[in-house]
Each structure stands twice: as C-alpha cells, then as structure tokens.
Scaffold this motif. Structure first.
Motif, PDB file in Angstrom:
ATOM      1  N   MET A   1      23.521  15.576 106.416  1.00 47.09           N
ATOM      2  CA  MET A   1      23.771  15.465 104.988  1.00 47.09           C
ATOM      3  C   MET A   1      23.707  14.000 104.584  1.00 47.09           C
ATOM      4  SD  MET A   1      27.908  15.952 104.716  1.00 47.09           S
ATOM      5  CE  MET A   1      27.908  15.293 103.066  1.00 47.09           C
ATOM      6  N   PRO A   2      23.275  13.710 103.338  1.00 48.11           N
ATOM      7  CA  PRO A   2      23.255  12.314 102.874  1.00 48.11           C
ATOM      8  C   PRO A   2      24.670  11.844 102.591  1.00 48.11           C
ATOM      9  CG  PRO A   2      22.571  13.799 101.121  1.00 48.11           C
ATOM     10  CD  PRO A   2      22.733  14.635 102.344  1.00 48.11           C
ATOM     11  N   TRP A   3      25.008  10.667 103.090  1.00 49.31           N
ATOM     12  CA  TRP A   3      26.334  10.099 102.877  1.00 49.31           C
ATOM     13  C   TRP A   3      26.236   8.910 101.951  1.00 49.31           C
ATOM     14  CZ3 TRP A   3      26.655  10.072 108.827  1.00 49.31           C
ATOM     15  CH2 TRP A   3      27.069  11.336 109.281  1.00 49.31           C
ATOM     16  N   LYS A   4      27.310   8.681 101.230  1.00 52.92           N
ATOM     17  CA  LYS A   4      27.431   7.485 100.417  1.00 52.92           C
ATOM     18  C   LYS A   4      28.592   6.666 100.965  1.00 52.92           C
ATOM     19  CE  LYS A   4      26.966   7.587  95.912  1.00 52.92           C
ATOM     20  NZ  LYS A   4      27.275   7.768  94.456  1.00 52.92           N
ATOM     21  N   VAL A   5      28.319   5.403 101.275  1.00 52.45           N
ATOM     22  CA  VAL A   5      29.310   4.514 101.872  1.00 52.45           C
ATOM     23  C   VAL A   5      29.538   3.332 100.951  1.00 52.45           C
ATOM     24  CG1 VAL A   5      29.859   3.044 103.848  1.00 52.45           C
ATOM     25  CG2 VAL A   5      28.618   5.192 104.213  1.00 52.45           C
ATOM     26  N   LEU A   6      30.793   3.023 100.700  1.00 52.65           N
ATOM     27  CA  LEU A   6      31.161   1.836  99.936  1.00 52.65           C
ATOM     28  C   LEU A   6      31.655   0.779 100.915  1.00 52.65           C
ATOM     29  CD1 LEU A   6      31.903   0.209  97.383  1.00 52.65           C
ATOM     30  CD2 LEU A   6      34.073   1.461  97.317  1.00 52.65           C
ATOM     31  N   ILE A   7      31.030  -0.399 100.893  1.00 49.22           N
ATOM     32  CA  ILE A   7      31.464  -1.491 101.761  1.00 49.22           C
ATOM     33  C   ILE A   7      31.955  -2.660 100.921  1.00 49.22           C
ATOM     34  CG2 ILE A   7      29.113  -2.403 101.969  1.00 49.22           C
ATOM     35  CD1 ILE A   7      29.947  -3.446 104.757  1.00 49.22           C
ATOM     36  N   ALA A   8      33.091  -3.226 101.311  1.00 49.78           N
ATOM     37  CA  ALA A   8      33.610  -4.440 100.679  1.00 49.78           C
ATOM     38  C   ALA A   8      33.650  -5.532 101.736  1.00 49.78           C
ATOM     39  CB  ALA A   8      35.002  -4.199 100.108  1.00 49.78           C
ATOM     40  N   LEU A  42      35.351   2.407  92.918  1.00 48.04           N
ATOM     41  CA  LEU A  42      35.736   3.585  93.687  1.00 48.04           C
ATOM     42  C   LEU A  42      35.568   4.887  92.913  1.00 48.04           C
ATOM     43  CD1 LEU A  42      36.888   4.256  96.507  1.00 48.04           C
ATOM     44  CD2 LEU A  42      39.164   4.155  95.495  1.00 48.04           C
ATOM     45  N   ALA A  43      36.106   4.946  91.705  1.00 55.33           N
ATOM     46  CA  ALA A  43      36.086   6.188  90.937  1.00 55.33           C
ATOM     47  C   ALA A  43      34.673   6.582  90.530  1.00 55.33           C
ATOM     48  CB  ALA A  43      36.970   6.060  89.703  1.00 55.33           C
ATOM     49  N   GLU A  44      33.870   5.596  90.114  1.00 53.33           N
ATOM     50  CA  GLU A  44      32.511   5.909  89.647  1.00 53.33           C
ATOM     51  C   GLU A  44      31.568   6.208  90.800  1.00 53.33           C
ATOM     52  OE1 GLU A  44      28.897   3.891  86.995  1.00 53.33           O
ATOM     53  OE2 GLU A  44      30.861   2.927  87.121  1.00 53.33           O
ATOM     54  N   ALA A  45      31.656   5.442  91.886  1.00 53.04           N
ATOM     55  CA  ALA A  45      30.729   5.617  93.006  1.00 53.04           C
ATOM     56  C   ALA A  45      31.004   6.896  93.792  1.00 53.04           C
ATOM     57  CB  ALA A  45      30.811   4.407  93.934  1.00 53.04           C
ATOM     58  N   LYS A  46      32.287   7.305  93.871  1.00 55.34           N
ATOM     59  CA  LYS A  46      32.677   8.498  94.627  1.00 55.34           C
ATOM     60  C   LYS A  46      32.091   8.480  96.053  1.00 55.34           C
ATOM     61  CE  LYS A  46      33.404  11.629  90.722  1.00 55.34           C
ATOM     62  NZ  LYS A  46      33.333  10.587  89.676  1.00 55.34           N
ATOM     63  N   PRO A  47      32.404   7.452  96.834  1.00 53.81           N
ATOM     64  CA  PRO A  47      31.853   7.377  98.192  1.00 53.81           C
ATOM     65  C   PRO A  47      32.503   8.395  99.119  1.00 53.81           C
ATOM     66  CG  PRO A  47      33.476   5.649  97.873  1.00 53.81           C
ATOM     67  CD  PRO A  47      33.308   6.326  96.534  1.00 53.81           C
ATOM     68  N   ASP A  48      31.821   8.675 100.215  1.00 51.06           N
ATOM     69  CA  ASP A  48      32.365   9.577 101.238  1.00 51.06           C
ATOM     70  C   ASP A  48      33.250   8.826 102.226  1.00 51.06           C
ATOM     71  OD1 ASP A  48      30.839  12.018 100.479  1.00 51.06           O
ATOM     72  OD2 ASP A  48      29.127  10.755 100.987  1.00 51.06           O
ATOM     73  N   ILE A  49      33.044   7.515 102.318  1.00 54.20           N
ATOM     74  CA  ILE A  49      33.811   6.702 103.247  1.00 54.20           C
ATOM     75  C   ILE A  49      33.787   5.255 102.752  1.00 54.20           C
ATOM     76  CG2 ILE A  49      31.856   6.155 104.780  1.00 54.20           C
ATOM     77  CD1 ILE A  49      33.805   6.573 107.152  1.00 54.20           C
ATOM     78  N   VAL A  50      34.821   4.491 103.090  1.00 54.59           N
ATOM     79  CA  VAL A  50      34.901   3.084 102.670  1.00 54.59           C
ATOM     80  C   VAL A  50      35.020   2.198 103.903  1.00 54.59           C
ATOM     81  CG1 VAL A  50      36.209   1.365 101.378  1.00 54.59           C
ATOM     82  CG2 VAL A  50      36.019   3.695 100.484  1.00 54.59           C
ATOM     83  N   ILE A  51      34.266   1.095 103.893  1.00 55.33           N
ATOM     84  CA  ILE A  51      34.345   0.094 104.954  1.00 55.33           C
ATOM     85  C   ILE A  51      34.917  -1.175 104.335  1.00 55.33           C
ATOM     86  CG2 ILE A  51      33.044  -1.265 106.639  1.00 55.33           C
ATOM     87  CD1 ILE A  51      30.892   0.949 106.536  1.00 55.33           C
ATOM     88  N   LEU A  52      35.993  -1.687 104.930  1.00 56.94           N
ATOM     89  CA  LEU A  52      36.678  -2.848 104.358  1.00 56.94           C
ATOM     90  C   LEU A  52      36.752  -3.987 105.360  1.00 56.94           C
ATOM     91  CD1 LEU A  52      39.766  -1.105 102.684  1.00 56.94           C
ATOM     92  CD2 LEU A  52      37.698  -1.903 101.537  1.00 56.94           C
ATOM     93  N   ASP A  53      36.274  -5.159 104.941  1.00 55.37           N
ATOM     94  CA  ASP A  53      36.493  -6.356 105.737  1.00 55.37           C
ATOM     95  C   ASP A  53      37.933  -6.810 105.516  1.00 55.37           C
ATOM     96  OD1 ASP A  53      35.974  -8.610 107.321  1.00 55.37           O
ATOM     97  OD2 ASP A  53      35.482  -9.811 105.562  1.00 55.37           O
TER      98      ASP A  53
END
Length: 233
Positions: A1-8, A42-53
C-alpha cells in the motif's frame, strides 16, 4: 500500500537522502524543517507515520512527539545523533514506537517503517486470537475488540502497544515472561529494539493501572515480568 510519511528534520541533506530513497520505494514524503512546522502540517497532511529528529531548533523532537501524542494516535520514529540511553528511553516514554541513531541507512529506515506497520496489522488479530471478548479482574475490565480498559467506571487511556501488552499479560495471569518473549509476542519477532523498550512500557502501564488495587505487574528479578491479580502492597 502507498504510505505517507511526515519527517521533521532541520538538516536538508538528511531530508534529501530520505526523499530520493522513498521515491524509489513509492513512499510519499512530507517534509518539515522543524517541529513547529510538522505540527502545523499534521492535520492537513494526515500522514501514516511521523519521523522526528531529536535535535531541532525551537521545538525539539521530544516536545514535538509529546504534542503529537496529545493530538492523535500515530506511529513515531525518533532520529537521534546521540546513542545515549537517556535519549532512547525518553523517546519511548513519550510514546515513540522506535528510534534510530544517526548516521543510518535509508534502507533500514524503510525496514523499520514496514516492521511497525506489520506489527499494527498483526496486533489486533494477535490479541483477539483465542481471546474472550473481555477479561474481568475484580474492577479491572479489558474490552478486547474495543481496545478499552476500565477500572470501575473510570476509563484508562492506553497507547496501542500498552493495550497489547496488557492484553497479552491478561491471557496468562501468574505466568512469568522474559523480556525477549514479550518483545517477540507483543512487538513482533522482527522488532529490532532493545530490552529497555519492555521496561519503559511496563513502567508506563503500571502507572496507568495504579487506580486498580487488584492487578499488578511484578518484576521477577533476573527473569522478566508477570501479571497477577491480587491486593497490591
């Protein structure tokens, strides 16, 4: 499945390396240069997972993780340039699912993401397999399908992994499990974290179950943990 990841991450080189590798893996990446930007996306992107430095200017990774946990249930991976145990423990205590130490391989990062989603997919099926609809221990009630825990009329808020750990213990009250067994059975055999992960989750679970005087998770020194239904002393 296609995933959406948010990285900071405030390092554009790190984001570029991850972006190029994720593109090959057909993973959509949403990028933020700092924690505050990640929270606003966060709310608009609706990622499946978040990566935080961890080390970011302004709002660091720990504070960003703490705020994310207030807003939604979403897996978080922490990135740290340090290998100090205190960083790993703090991230886990805040609710992060995994951590990686820089420098790291983008391939390993994708493997960690896949492992988290495998555990999420297997988690509900695993705790429902051969389980009753609910467990009742005096005033402690564990509703398996709804993933809810109540002590009397009070609802206890548990993170997904905390619930899965409690449900696993509830299957075999009085049985002693090693940390290795808990990692395999609750986190999944492929989990690559260390034994401290179990200790942190047990500590958090004990704190949240404190309103119940009948259910305790005991430390069996040199072995692991066991769940018992008794009056706590």
């Amino acid at each position: 499945m296609p995933w959406k990841v948010l990285i900071a991450d405030d390092d554009p080189n790190v984001r570029e390396i991850i972006r190029l590798y994720f593109r090959q893996q057909q993973i959509e990446l949403v990028e933020a240069p700092d924690g505050a930007s990640a929270l606003s996306m966060l709310a608009e992107a609706k990622p499946d997972i978040v990566i935080l430095d961890v080390m970011m200017p302004g709002l660091d990774g720990f504070e960003t993780c703490r705020e994310i946990m207030k807003r939604c249930e979403i897996p978080v991976i922490m990135l740290t340039a340090k290998n100090d145990e205190i960083d790993r423990v703090l991230g886990l205590e805040l609710g992060a699912d995994d951590y990686m130490t820089k420098p790291f391989s983008p391939r390993e990062l994708v493997a960690r993401i896949k492992a988290i989603f495998r555990r999420m997919q297997k988690g509900q099926a695993a705790i429902e397999a051969d389980s009753p609809a609910q467990y009742e221990f005096d005033d402690l009630v564990i509703h398996v399908p709804r993933r809810e825990v109540n002590v009397g009329s009070e609802k206890i808020d548990l993170r997904p992994k905390e619930f899965e750990l409690l449900a696993f213990f509830a299957k075999s009250p009085g049985s002693v499990f090693t940390r290795e067994q808990l990692l395999q059975q609750v986190w999944g055999y492929e989990f690559s974290g260390d034994m401290r992960t179990v200790d942190v989750h047990v500590k958090k679970l004990r704190e949240k179950l404190s309103p119940c005087p009948h259910a305790c998770i005991h430390t069996v020194w040199g072995v692991g943990y066991k769940f018992e239904v008794e009056a706590c002393t």
